[in-house]
Design an enzyme around this catalytic site. Structure first.
Site, PDB file in Angstrom:
ATOM      1  N   ASP A 192      40.249  44.705  32.322  1.00  0.00           N
ATOM      2  CA  ASP A 192      38.940  45.175  32.767  1.00  0.00           C
ATOM      3  C   ASP A 192      38.203  45.854  31.620  1.00  0.00           C
ATOM      4  O   ASP A 192      38.717  46.795  31.018  1.00  0.00           O
ATOM      5  CB  ASP A 192      39.099  46.150  33.934  1.00  0.00           C
ATOM      6  N   ASP A 216      44.123  44.589  27.289  1.00  0.00           N
ATOM      7  CA  ASP A 216      43.732  45.163  28.558  1.00  0.00           C
ATOM      8  C   ASP A 216      42.828  44.120  29.208  1.00  0.00           C
ATOM      9  O   ASP A 216      42.366  43.190  28.544  1.00  0.00           O
ATOM     10  CB  ASP A 216      42.984  46.482  28.320  1.00  0.00           C
TER      11      ASP A 216
END
Length: 221
Positions: A13, A11
């Site tokens: 953020d 991922d």
């Protein structure tokens, strides 16, 4: 080795970039404009969730009747606020220990992929000077379903050409980790709570991520 780690899917953020507080600022600004409540707790819950879902839910918190076109404009406005906040990002805005962790994995010959609902990952990877380290960045607009559906992680592995069993995936969002847990991938959860306790490897911060530890845990699972 039949159980060797060949790829890590990240991922973005809250895993690579320290952007989560900025998402709150941008979303809060837009939410205030339409009279919708939005808390820091909301920000955590909506991490990794598609923008359309967020906008739909915020509008539902108001007494306004908003067309789909206007909802799209609201989403774009939020994105513009966010882009202004990240415009001056440098490698110093990576989360603690992540640059070293990525470097260690790269030296071990591990492939990298990005599975993020954000469209800004390529821009920030360029800012960090590591865009060419990543073999695949999934375009979130190409997906049929957003997190917690596992589609984005499976798509990243397919793009890398690596069997799911030879992949690890790292998430700090509850929705994203729920998606990983629906796949055969080795799951790494950054955070506290019941969902994160289900991960194959749970850490409280990115500083705990070390290539040697990941490889050992992956091979011993």
């Amino acid at each position: 080795m039949s159980n060797s780690l060949q790829a890590v899917i990240f991922d973005f953020d809250g895993v690579i970039a320290d952007t989560v507080p900025l998402y709150y600022e941008a979303t809060k600004k837009m939410a205030v404009e339409i009279g919708a409540p939005f808390t820091r707790e909301d920000n955590v819950r909506y991490q990794g969730v598609p923008r359309k879902v967020l906008i739909d839910d915020l509008v539902a918190r108001t007494d306004k009747v908003v067309s789909d076109i206007e909802k799209e404009r609201l989403g774009n406005r939020k994105s513009d606020y966010y882009k202004n906040l990240i415009a001056e990002f440098t490698v110093d805005n990576m989360l603690p220990g992540m640059y070293g962790f990525l470097k260690e994995l790269r030296e071990a010959g591990i492939k990298f992929g990005i599975a993020s609902s954000s469209s800004n990952a390529p821009y920030l990877l360029e800012r960090f000077g590591i865009r060419d380290w990543f073999d695949c960045i999934v375009d979130p607009h190409s997906l049929k379903k957003g997190k917690p559906d596992p589609e984005i992680f499976l798509t990243a592995a397919d793009c890398l050409g690596i069997d799911y069993l030879h992949c690890a995936a790292i998430e700090d969002g509850q929705a994203g980790l729920s998606g990983i847990l629906q796949t055969p991938m080795f799951s790494v959860g950054i955070g506290e709570g019941k969902v994160f306790e289900k991960a194959d490897w749970q850490v409280s911060s990115t500083l705990e991520l070390k290539a040697k530890t990941l490889l050992e845990k992956f091979n011993n699972r």
